[in-house]
Design a protein around this motif. Structure first.
Motif, PDB file in Angstrom:
ATOM      1  N   ARG A 180     -51.506 -31.486  -7.655  1.00  0.00           N
ATOM      2  CA  ARG A 180     -51.736 -32.931  -7.538  1.00  0.00           C
ATOM      3  C   ARG A 180     -50.944 -33.760  -8.535  1.00  0.00           C
ATOM      4  O   ARG A 180     -50.930 -34.986  -8.422  1.00  0.00           O
ATOM      5  CB  ARG A 180     -53.232 -33.223  -7.730  1.00  0.00           C
ATOM      6  CG  ARG A 180     -54.148 -32.505  -6.753  1.00  0.00           C
ATOM      7  CD  ARG A 180     -53.992 -33.066  -5.366  1.00  0.00           C
ATOM      8  NE  ARG A 180     -54.929 -32.463  -4.409  1.00  0.00           N
ATOM      9  CZ  ARG A 180     -55.023 -32.806  -3.129  1.00  0.00           C
ATOM     10  NH1 ARG A 180     -54.251 -33.768  -2.661  1.00  0.00           N
ATOM     11  NH2 ARG A 180     -55.873 -32.200  -2.324  1.00  0.00           N
ATOM     12  N   ARG A 181     -50.293 -33.140  -9.511  1.00  0.00           N
ATOM     13  CA  ARG A 181     -49.629 -33.906 -10.569  1.00  0.00           C
ATOM     14  C   ARG A 181     -48.108 -33.931 -10.415  1.00  0.00           C
ATOM     15  O   ARG A 181     -47.403 -34.304 -11.355  1.00  0.00           O
ATOM     16  CB  ARG A 181     -49.978 -33.331 -11.932  1.00  0.00           C
ATOM     17  CG  ARG A 181     -51.473 -33.273 -12.213  1.00  0.00           C
ATOM     18  CD  ARG A 181     -51.740 -32.669 -13.578  1.00  0.00           C
ATOM     19  NE  ARG A 181     -53.164 -32.521 -13.850  1.00  0.00           N
ATOM     20  CZ  ARG A 181     -53.669 -31.978 -14.966  1.00  0.00           C
ATOM     21  NH1 ARG A 181     -52.839 -31.544 -15.904  1.00  0.00           N
ATOM     22  NH2 ARG A 181     -54.974 -31.874 -15.129  1.00  0.00           N
ATOM     23  N   VAL A 182     -47.594 -33.557  -9.282  1.00  0.00           N
ATOM     24  CA  VAL A 182     -46.146 -33.450  -9.102  1.00  0.00           C
ATOM     25  C   VAL A 182     -45.497 -34.833  -9.188  1.00  0.00           C
ATOM     26  O   VAL A 182     -45.907 -35.775  -8.503  1.00  0.00           O
ATOM     27  CB  VAL A 182     -45.822 -32.800  -7.749  1.00  0.00           C
ATOM     28  CG1 VAL A 182     -44.315 -32.784  -7.516  1.00  0.00           C
ATOM     29  CG2 VAL A 182     -46.381 -31.382  -7.704  1.00  0.00           C
ATOM     30  N   LYS A 183     -44.470 -34.927 -10.028  1.00  0.00           N
ATOM     31  CA  LYS A 183     -43.693 -36.157 -10.165  1.00  0.00           C
ATOM     32  C   LYS A 183     -42.295 -36.024  -9.578  1.00  0.00           C
ATOM     33  O   LYS A 183     -41.661 -37.041  -9.266  1.00  0.00           O
ATOM     34  CB  LYS A 183     -43.585 -36.556 -11.644  1.00  0.00           C
ATOM     35  CG  LYS A 183     -44.909 -36.951 -12.273  1.00  0.00           C
ATOM     36  CD  LYS A 183     -44.698 -37.414 -13.703  1.00  0.00           C
ATOM     37  CE  LYS A 183     -46.018 -37.866 -14.323  1.00  0.00           C
ATOM     38  NZ  LYS A 183     -45.843 -38.358 -15.727  1.00  0.00           N
ATOM     39  N   LEU A 184     -41.799 -34.798  -9.455  1.00  0.00           N
ATOM     40  CA  LEU A 184     -40.455 -34.585  -8.920  1.00  0.00           C
ATOM     41  C   LEU A 184     -40.481 -33.425  -7.942  1.00  0.00           C
ATOM     42  O   LEU A 184     -41.037 -32.370  -8.237  1.00  0.00           O
ATOM     43  CB  LEU A 184     -39.462 -34.287 -10.042  1.00  0.00           C
ATOM     44  CG  LEU A 184     -37.989 -34.070  -9.637  1.00  0.00           C
ATOM     45  CD1 LEU A 184     -37.056 -34.604 -10.720  1.00  0.00           C
ATOM     46  CD2 LEU A 184     -37.671 -32.601  -9.376  1.00  0.00           C
ATOM     47  N   LEU A 185     -39.895 -33.633  -6.781  1.00  0.00           N
ATOM     48  CA  LEU A 185     -39.734 -32.591  -5.775  1.00  0.00           C
ATOM     49  C   LEU A 185     -38.274 -32.551  -5.361  1.00  0.00           C
ATOM     50  O   LEU A 185     -37.687 -33.574  -4.998  1.00  0.00           O
ATOM     51  CB  LEU A 185     -40.616 -32.856  -4.554  1.00  0.00           C
ATOM     52  CG  LEU A 185     -40.403 -31.909  -3.363  1.00  0.00           C
ATOM     53  CD1 LEU A 185     -40.796 -30.482  -3.727  1.00  0.00           C
ATOM     54  CD2 LEU A 185     -41.166 -32.392  -2.137  1.00  0.00           C
ATOM     55  N   SER A 186     -37.683 -31.342  -5.394  1.00  0.00           N
ATOM     56  CA  SER A 186     -36.293 -31.156  -4.996  1.00  0.00           C
ATOM     57  C   SER A 186     -36.233 -30.037  -3.964  1.00  0.00           C
ATOM     58  O   SER A 186     -36.671 -28.911  -4.229  1.00  0.00           O
ATOM     59  CB  SER A 186     -35.427 -30.801  -6.212  1.00  0.00           C
ATOM     60  OG  SER A 186     -34.092 -30.560  -5.822  1.00  0.00           O
ATOM     61  N   LEU A 187     -35.704 -30.355  -2.799  1.00  0.00           N
ATOM     62  CA  LEU A 187     -35.548 -29.392  -1.707  1.00  0.00           C
ATOM     63  C   LEU A 187     -34.077 -29.349  -1.322  1.00  0.00           C
ATOM     64  O   LEU A 187     -33.494 -30.378  -0.999  1.00  0.00           O
ATOM     65  CB  LEU A 187     -36.391 -29.791  -0.494  1.00  0.00           C
ATOM     66  CG  LEU A 187     -37.906 -29.904  -0.705  1.00  0.00           C
ATOM     67  CD1 LEU A 187     -38.560 -30.499   0.530  1.00  0.00           C
ATOM     68  CD2 LEU A 187     -38.507 -28.541  -1.023  1.00  0.00           C
ATOM     69  N   GLU A 188     -33.500 -28.154  -1.348  1.00  0.00           N
ATOM     70  CA  GLU A 188     -32.097 -27.994  -0.969  1.00  0.00           C
ATOM     71  C   GLU A 188     -31.933 -26.707  -0.180  1.00  0.00           C
ATOM     72  O   GLU A 188     -32.343 -25.628  -0.613  1.00  0.00           O
ATOM     73  CB  GLU A 188     -31.205 -27.959  -2.205  1.00  0.00           C
ATOM     74  CG  GLU A 188     -29.726 -27.840  -1.863  1.00  0.00           C
ATOM     75  CD  GLU A 188     -28.833 -27.918  -3.080  1.00  0.00           C
ATOM     76  OE1 GLU A 188     -27.622 -27.692  -2.937  1.00  0.00           O
ATOM     77  OE2 GLU A 188     -29.354 -28.198  -4.181  1.00  0.00           O
ATOM     78  N   GLY A 189     -31.354 -26.842   1.011  1.00  0.00           N
ATOM     79  CA  GLY A 189     -31.099 -25.677   1.835  1.00  0.00           C
ATOM     80  C   GLY A 189     -32.338 -25.063   2.442  1.00  0.00           C
ATOM     81  O   GLY A 189     -32.326 -23.872   2.761  1.00  0.00           O
ATOM     82  N   CYS A 190     -33.400 -25.830   2.624  1.00  0.00           N
ATOM     83  CA  CYS A 190     -34.635 -25.335   3.247  1.00  0.00           C
ATOM     84  C   CYS A 190     -34.628 -25.766   4.707  1.00  0.00           C
ATOM     85  O   CYS A 190     -35.170 -26.824   5.066  1.00  0.00           O
ATOM     86  CB  CYS A 190     -35.854 -25.872   2.505  1.00  0.00           C
ATOM     87  SG  CYS A 190     -35.874 -25.452   0.746  1.00  0.00           S
ATOM     88  N   GLN A 246     -42.573 -39.537  -8.190  1.00  0.00           N
ATOM     89  CA  GLN A 246     -41.612 -40.565  -8.600  1.00  0.00           C
ATOM     90  C   GLN A 246     -40.179 -40.243  -8.194  1.00  0.00           C
ATOM     91  O   GLN A 246     -39.364 -41.158  -8.056  1.00  0.00           O
ATOM     92  CB  GLN A 246     -41.667 -40.750 -10.126  1.00  0.00           C
ATOM     93  CG  GLN A 246     -43.011 -41.209 -10.643  1.00  0.00           C
ATOM     94  CD  GLN A 246     -43.041 -41.319 -12.156  1.00  0.00           C
ATOM     95  OE1 GLN A 246     -42.047 -41.001 -12.827  1.00  0.00           O
ATOM     96  NE2 GLN A 246     -44.160 -41.753 -12.708  1.00  0.00           N
ATOM     97  N   ASN A 247     -39.868 -38.971  -8.023  1.00  0.00           N
ATOM     98  CA  ASN A 247     -38.497 -38.553  -7.724  1.00  0.00           C
ATOM     99  C   ASN A 247     -38.525 -37.593  -6.542  1.00  0.00           C
ATOM    100  O   ASN A 247     -39.288 -36.631  -6.537  1.00  0.00           O
ATOM    101  CB  ASN A 247     -37.850 -37.863  -8.931  1.00  0.00           C
ATOM    102  CG  ASN A 247     -37.941 -38.685 -10.205  1.00  0.00           C
ATOM    103  OD1 ASN A 247     -38.953 -38.637 -10.895  1.00  0.00           O
ATOM    104  ND2 ASN A 247     -36.910 -39.426 -10.505  1.00  0.00           N
ATOM    105  N   LEU A 248     -37.665 -37.852  -5.562  1.00  0.00           N
ATOM    106  CA  LEU A 248     -37.588 -37.011  -4.373  1.00  0.00           C
ATOM    107  C   LEU A 248     -36.124 -36.747  -4.056  1.00  0.00           C
ATOM    108  O   LEU A 248     -35.317 -37.676  -3.930  1.00  0.00           O
ATOM    109  CB  LEU A 248     -38.263 -37.684  -3.177  1.00  0.00           C
ATOM    110  CG  LEU A 248     -38.214 -36.919  -1.850  1.00  0.00           C
ATOM    111  CD1 LEU A 248     -38.927 -35.577  -1.971  1.00  0.00           C
ATOM    112  CD2 LEU A 248     -38.823 -37.748  -0.719  1.00  0.00           C
TER     113      LEU A 248
END
Length: 487
Positions: free
Chosen positions: A381-391, A410-412
């Motif tokens: 529940r505390r995620v501030k940044l998610l980075s997805l590459e090549g999924c 805050q960051n995607l």
């Protein structure tokens, strides 16, 4: 009486130089007593004065240090003095030939602080005629298809040779801070010599490491960063590191801040021992692991762990056990998964349970991350940044169902996830985008290409670039054929 003129056959010097004597060629004639005779030697030009001769070494070092990196190499060719001083400026070096370690390394580069001996730790067979070469980073090893095995332990230098090399390193580089080397099998004298001779060593990388090879690890009093490589698939194999070695490591390196285990075995016992003893551990990287079932539960003992990174793992945990017994890493901030195979949702869910307090989640080229697998991340529940590459299996619906529950996001970053479409973004997801501090949205490479080609005329069945050109003669033939068909 007519005198017939005789023509003398010219010799090679006459043909080359003609009648004029050589003005810029020195001819030396060997005579008795090794005497030499110089013909028509031009006067020697006075040597150019060295304008830097009056500068002290310290001042010239400061001048050379101010040069850009691409100019330091050419500057060392000015004179022997500049070559010697340029060598003193070198701090990092990767050695490719082991014999250079004993002959000229200390004289040429006396102030090294970062030394990589791994490429030089492989023995080369001069009799090998194989054209096949196996490359892994800076290391190139010839492969003999008819040997059994084609690659393996025999490709490393003998243990006594590695020990002598490490002893030379200990004597020559007392200020060494980072060392990478293949650990000698069943020998400890070389590493102990390095620990005694290099008291400021803070980072150590050991390849082909075994449990017994970790016994001298406690002699490194200031060691903070450690990378253990037990085996590399397709490159070299070995017994590797098990719970015994991890326990030796835990009791010997209590000041560790960063630890990487590559190609190592282990289980709950080894990981929990590291968590209990290495109280300062902040970053743990596990690459291509061979961990036994239940190792995830040992992570909860790493009280100050901030970054957990899984790289190239074919599985996470075959049997993580009951969820209520897993515990959690309270200080965890960053979870990174690179080139991992996500086969089991239960093990991925267990990983998210252990890292429930994580602030940043990064998936990079992970196979198997679909909507069902990614839904397990909703417990964080505390995620501030998610980075997805090549999924490529994750869809827009699966992404939206999770990130809309994260109130602190805050960051995607979404790159090269081809099943996430721009035209499927809902109003709720669009509203979330407007509230983000950072948004990097390039999910569908085809859509990105279409946007970049907009207005160019390309992509429209050839457009103006691929129209068929009809010559005037062809046009007349076409008109005659149509007239005949009408008759």
């Amino acid at each position: 009486m007519h005198h017939q003129r005789r023509h003398r056959l010219k010799s090679w010097p006459d043909l080359w130089f003609g009648d004029a004597p050589p003005k810029h060629v020195v001819v030396k004639m060997q005579h008795l007593g090794d005497q030499t005779l110089a013909l028509d030697r031009p006067p020697a030009a006075p040597a150019a004065a060295d304008l830097t001769a009056r500068l002290s070494d310290e001042l010239l070092l400061r001048i050379l240090a101010a040069l850009p990196d691409h100019l330091r190499g050419p500057s060392s060719l000015v004179s022997k003095r500049w070559l010697r001083l340029a060598g003193r400026l070198r701090r990092s070096l990767t050695l490719l030939e082991w014999r250079f370690l004993h002959r000229r390394l200390a004289l040429r580069f006396p102030d090294l602080t970062d030394l990589d001996l791994v490429p030089a730790s492989f023995s080369s067979s001069s009799a090998s005629t194989s054209a096949a070469v196996l490359n892994r980073g800076p290391v190139s090893v010839p492969v003999e298809p008819h040997a059994d095995p084609p690659i393996g332990y025999r490709r490393f230098l003998p243990p006594d040779a590695i020990d002598r090399g490490l002893d030379a390193v200990a004597r020559s580089f007392p200020g060494l801070r980072k060392l990478s080397v293949a650990a000698p099998i069943d020998s400890q004298s070389g590493l102990i010599a390095v620990a005694d001779g290099c008291p400021t060593l803070q980072e150590l990388e050991l390849h082909r490491c075994t449990d017994l090879g970790l016994r001298p690890i406690s002699a490194f009093n200031n060691l903070q960063i450690l990378r253990l490589v037990g085996s590399v698939e397709g490159f070299y194999a070995g017994p590797g590191v098990t719970d015994i070695g991890l326990t030796i490591l835990a009791h010997g390196c209590k000041r560790l801040v960063k630890l990487e285990l590559a190609g190592c075995e282990g289980s709950y016992d080894g990981i929990s021992a590291i968590g209990r003893c290495c109280a300062m551990l902040e970053e743990l990287t596990i690459s291509d692991h061979r961990m036994d079932a239940g190792w995830l539960a040992g992570l909860s003992f790493c009280a100050n762990l901030k970054t957990l990174r899984l790289v190239g793992c074919r599985r996470i945990d075959t049997d993580s056990g009951p969820i209520e017994h897993l515990g959690s890493c309270a200080a965890i901030e960053r979870l990174q998964m690179q080139r991992c195979q996500l086969r089991d949702r239960r093990s991925l869910h267990a990983l998210f349970v252990v890292c429930e307090a994580v602030r940043e989640i990064v998936f990079e080229n992970c196979w198997g991350l679909d909507n069902e697998m990614f839904s397990s991340a909703s417990i964080c529940r505390r995620v501030k940044l998610l980075s997805l590459e090549g999924c490529s299996l994750l869809t827009t619906e699966g992404l939206e169902s999770v990130i809309l529950t994260w109130k602190d996001l805050q960051n995607l970053i979404v790159v090269s996830c081809n099943n996430i479409k721009n035209n499927e973004v809902s109003p709720a997801l669009s509203s979330l985008f407007s509230d983000l501090k950072e948004l990097k949205w390039r999910p569908d490479t085809k859509s990105l290409l279409a946007m970049s080609l907009a207005g160019t005329g390309m992509g429209k069945k050839g457009g103006r670039f691929f129209k068929r050109r009809i010559m005037p003669g062809q046009q007349r033939l076409k008109g005659k054929a149509e007239e005949d068909s009408s008759k």
